[in-house]
Design a protein around this motif. Structure first.
Motif, PDB file in Angstrom:
ATOM      1  N   ASP A 138      -2.076  13.559  -1.211  1.00 53.03           N
ATOM      2  CA  ASP A 138      -1.209  14.337  -0.332  1.00 53.03           C
ATOM      3  C   ASP A 138      -0.655  13.415   0.749  1.00 53.03           C
ATOM      4  O   ASP A 138      -1.077  12.269   0.893  1.00 53.03           O
ATOM      5  CB  ASP A 138      -1.947  15.544   0.260  1.00 53.03           C
ATOM      6  N   LEU A 139       0.315  13.922   1.503  1.00 52.99           N
ATOM      7  CA  LEU A 139       1.055  13.067   2.426  1.00 52.99           C
ATOM      8  C   LEU A 139       0.155  12.399   3.464  1.00 52.99           C
ATOM      9  O   LEU A 139       0.293  11.216   3.759  1.00 52.99           O
ATOM     10  CB  LEU A 139       2.161  13.876   3.116  1.00 52.99           C
ATOM     11  N   ALA A 140      -0.784  13.167   4.024  1.00 55.51           N
ATOM     12  CA  ALA A 140      -1.667  12.605   5.042  1.00 55.51           C
ATOM     13  C   ALA A 140      -2.487  11.446   4.479  1.00 55.51           C
ATOM     14  O   ALA A 140      -2.660  10.410   5.133  1.00 55.51           O
ATOM     15  CB  ALA A 140      -2.592  13.687   5.598  1.00 55.51           C
ATOM     16  N   HIS A 141      -2.995  11.599   3.246  1.00 56.54           N
ATOM     17  CA  HIS A 141      -3.789  10.533   2.643  1.00 56.54           C
ATOM     18  C   HIS A 141      -2.917   9.350   2.236  1.00 56.54           C
ATOM     19  O   HIS A 141      -3.367   8.204   2.244  1.00 56.54           O
ATOM     20  CB  HIS A 141      -4.568  11.069   1.440  1.00 56.54           C
ATOM     21  N   GLN A 142      -1.663   9.611   1.865  1.00 57.61           N
ATOM     22  CA  GLN A 142      -0.750   8.509   1.578  1.00 57.61           C
ATOM     23  C   GLN A 142      -0.589   7.615   2.799  1.00 57.61           C
ATOM     24  O   GLN A 142      -0.693   6.382   2.709  1.00 57.61           O
ATOM     25  CB  GLN A 142       0.616   9.050   1.154  1.00 57.61           C
ATOM     26  N   ILE A 143      -0.336   8.230   3.942  1.00 56.59           N
ATOM     27  CA  ILE A 143      -0.147   7.461   5.180  1.00 56.59           C
ATOM     28  C   ILE A 143      -1.436   6.742   5.553  1.00 56.59           C
ATOM     29  O   ILE A 143      -1.419   5.586   5.991  1.00 56.59           O
ATOM     30  CB  ILE A 143       0.312   8.387   6.328  1.00 56.59           C
ATOM     31  N   ASP A 144      -2.560   7.407   5.348  1.00 60.82           N
ATOM     32  CA  ASP A 144      -3.859   6.810   5.644  1.00 60.82           C
ATOM     33  C   ASP A 144      -4.075   5.535   4.833  1.00 60.82           C
ATOM     34  O   ASP A 144      -4.488   4.498   5.356  1.00 60.82           O
ATOM     35  CB  ASP A 144      -4.956   7.831   5.347  1.00 60.82           C
ATOM     36  N   VAL A 145      -3.764   5.593   3.539  1.00 59.43           N
ATOM     37  CA  VAL A 145      -3.954   4.432   2.670  1.00 59.43           C
ATOM     38  C   VAL A 145      -2.987   3.311   3.057  1.00 59.43           C
ATOM     39  O   VAL A 145      -3.374   2.132   3.116  1.00 59.43           O
ATOM     40  CB  VAL A 145      -3.769   4.827   1.191  1.00 59.43           C
ATOM     41  N   LEU A 146      -1.740   3.650   3.346  1.00 59.15           N
ATOM     42  CA  LEU A 146      -0.769   2.626   3.706  1.00 59.15           C
ATOM     43  C   LEU A 146      -1.087   1.996   5.060  1.00 59.15           C
ATOM     44  O   LEU A 146      -0.882   0.788   5.265  1.00 59.15           O
ATOM     45  CB  LEU A 146       0.639   3.216   3.701  1.00 59.15           C
ATOM     46  N   ASP A 147      -1.604   2.792   5.995  1.00 52.44           N
ATOM     47  CA  ASP A 147      -2.072   2.224   7.267  1.00 52.44           C
ATOM     48  C   ASP A 147      -3.208   1.235   7.023  1.00 52.44           C
ATOM     49  O   ASP A 147      -3.271   0.161   7.641  1.00 52.44           O
ATOM     50  CB  ASP A 147      -2.553   3.333   8.209  1.00 52.44           C
ATOM     51  N   LEU A 148      -4.105   1.595   6.117  1.00 46.68           N
ATOM     52  CA  LEU A 148      -5.229   0.717   5.784  1.00 46.68           C
ATOM     53  C   LEU A 148      -4.730  -0.603   5.195  1.00 46.68           C
ATOM     54  O   LEU A 148      -5.196  -1.686   5.575  1.00 46.68           O
ATOM     55  CB  LEU A 148      -6.161   1.413   4.803  1.00 46.68           C
ATOM     56  N   VAL A 149      -3.784  -0.521   4.283  1.00 50.62           N
ATOM     57  CA  VAL A 149      -3.228  -1.739   3.675  1.00 50.62           C
ATOM     58  C   VAL A 149      -2.598  -2.626   4.753  1.00 50.62           C
ATOM     59  O   VAL A 149      -2.764  -3.854   4.755  1.00 50.62           O
ATOM     60  CB  VAL A 149      -2.194  -1.368   2.601  1.00 50.62           C
ATOM     61  N   THR A 150      -1.878  -2.001   5.688  1.00 52.33           N
ATOM     62  CA  THR A 150      -1.264  -2.755   6.778  1.00 52.33           C
ATOM     63  C   THR A 150      -2.324  -3.421   7.642  1.00 52.33           C
ATOM     64  O   THR A 150      -2.177  -4.580   8.057  1.00 52.33           O
ATOM     65  CB  THR A 150      -0.386  -1.828   7.635  1.00 52.33           C
ATOM     66  N   ASP A 151      -3.421  -2.714   7.918  1.00 58.87           N
ATOM     67  CA  ASP A 151      -4.519  -3.293   8.692  1.00 58.87           C
ATOM     68  C   ASP A 151      -5.057  -4.553   8.008  1.00 58.87           C
ATOM     69  O   ASP A 151      -5.307  -5.569   8.659  1.00 58.87           O
ATOM     70  CB  ASP A 151      -5.661  -2.286   8.848  1.00 58.87           C
ATOM     71  N   LEU A 152      -5.255  -4.475   6.701  1.00 60.96           N
ATOM     72  CA  LEU A 152      -5.804  -5.618   5.963  1.00 60.96           C
ATOM     73  C   LEU A 152      -4.862  -6.810   6.049  1.00 60.96           C
ATOM     74  O   LEU A 152      -5.300  -7.959   6.167  1.00 60.96           O
ATOM     75  CB  LEU A 152      -6.035  -5.235   4.494  1.00 60.96           C
ATOM     76  N   ASN A 153      -3.578  -6.534   6.002  1.00 64.36           N
ATOM     77  CA  ASN A 153      -2.606  -7.621   6.098  1.00 64.36           C
ATOM     78  C   ASN A 153      -2.589  -8.220   7.500  1.00 64.36           C
ATOM     79  O   ASN A 153      -2.638  -9.447   7.669  1.00 64.36           O
ATOM     80  CB  ASN A 153      -1.220  -7.099   5.726  1.00 64.36           C
TER      81      ASN A 153
END
Length: 277
Positions: A179-194
């Protein structure tokens, strides 16, 4: 104290790439260099070759022609264990064995670092602990993966990839079925790792607005070829969206991120062709 130097960014690129399934060409004569230390999003219509390209970059699909190189070495010449220490991939829709806990899944990320003479170490323990913390999964470490929500499961798989310790992380549609909230959560996580660790990230995404928000570099594909690549503002234009997706749209500025915002048009919402019926 001795001076520590960060690990150099990896150089991942392909030249003259031709990829096929069962003799059917999917990608033709493709050259690409992945920007090191950045987040790259590959976008395009279904069956355009996005995931096929990602599989070739991960050595999951052998080229019919051309070469993929990591730091100047052809992927095919790099021993499997060494490649797994340097490049990680999270495929679309991974499935964990029934009853496997989050901690056990993340531990599997350390497999490329294990040999008969090098068993589990304090460094492995630390890598797993740090991966759980980085992905916000520490409190769920003892939970079976198959009991988690979709977003939590995706975080668990990303934690495994993080524990693998590679400088390159390839993600095939990491937000699909969320769902949209989890999509943003995962993409925020990917950005953090970068941003925290300088990992080079390449991900296939369907949502153009999310690609613009979260990627430093966008690769737009059509019929197995790259039609545009670069910073989101230079790639995601009305002309490119029409060419790649066959979609009429307006491109505005996202009021939150300042990146391109694609506003689709359709037969019922197109001010240029108002319906009179």
């Amino acid at each position: 104290m001795p001076t520590t130097h960060p690990a150099p960014h990896p150089d991942l690129r392909a030249s003259g790439l031709r990829l096929a399934y069962g003799g059917r060409p999917v990608v033709e004569d493709l050259d690409v260099a992945i920007p090191p230390g950045r987040v790259t999003a590959i976008v395009g219509a279904n069956a355009c070759g996005k995931s096929t390209l990602l599989r070739a970059l991960a050595r999951l699909l052998a080229p019919v022609q051309g070469t993929v190189r990591l730091d100047g070495r052809a992927l095919g010449s790099i021993p499997t264990r060494e490649l797994a220490q340097r490049l990680g991939i999270l495929p679309q829709g991974p499935v964990a064995p029934e009853g496997l806990t989050v901690a056990d899944l993340v531990v599997r990320g350390r497999s490329p670092h294990q040999t008969w003479w090098r068993q589990w170490s304090a460094a492995d323990e630390r890598a797993v602990r740090d991966a759980l913390a980085a992905t916000g999964m520490t409190a769920l470490a003892d939970r079976p993966v198959d009991e988690l929500s979709g977003g939590q499961r995706q975080r668990a798989w990303i934690a495994m990839a993080v524990a693998q310790g590679t400088r390159v992380l390839l993600l095939d549609e990491p937000t699909t079925f969320l769902d949209l909230a989890h999509q943003i959560d995962v993409l925020d996580l990917v950005t953090d790792l970068n941003r925290r660790e300088g990992r080079t990230v390449v991900m296939v995404l369907h949502d153009l607005n999310q690609a613009c928000r979260y990627a430093d570099h966008v690769i737009a594909m059509k019929s197995g070829r790259i039609v545009a690549e670069g910073a989101p503002a230079g790639v995601i234009t009305e002309e490119t969206v029409r060419d790649v997706f066959g979609l009429r749209c307006q491109v505005a500025t996202d009021p939150v991120s300042g990146t391109p915002l694609v506003i689709p048009k359709g037969r019922h919402h197109d001010g240029d062709t108002a319906m009179t019926e």
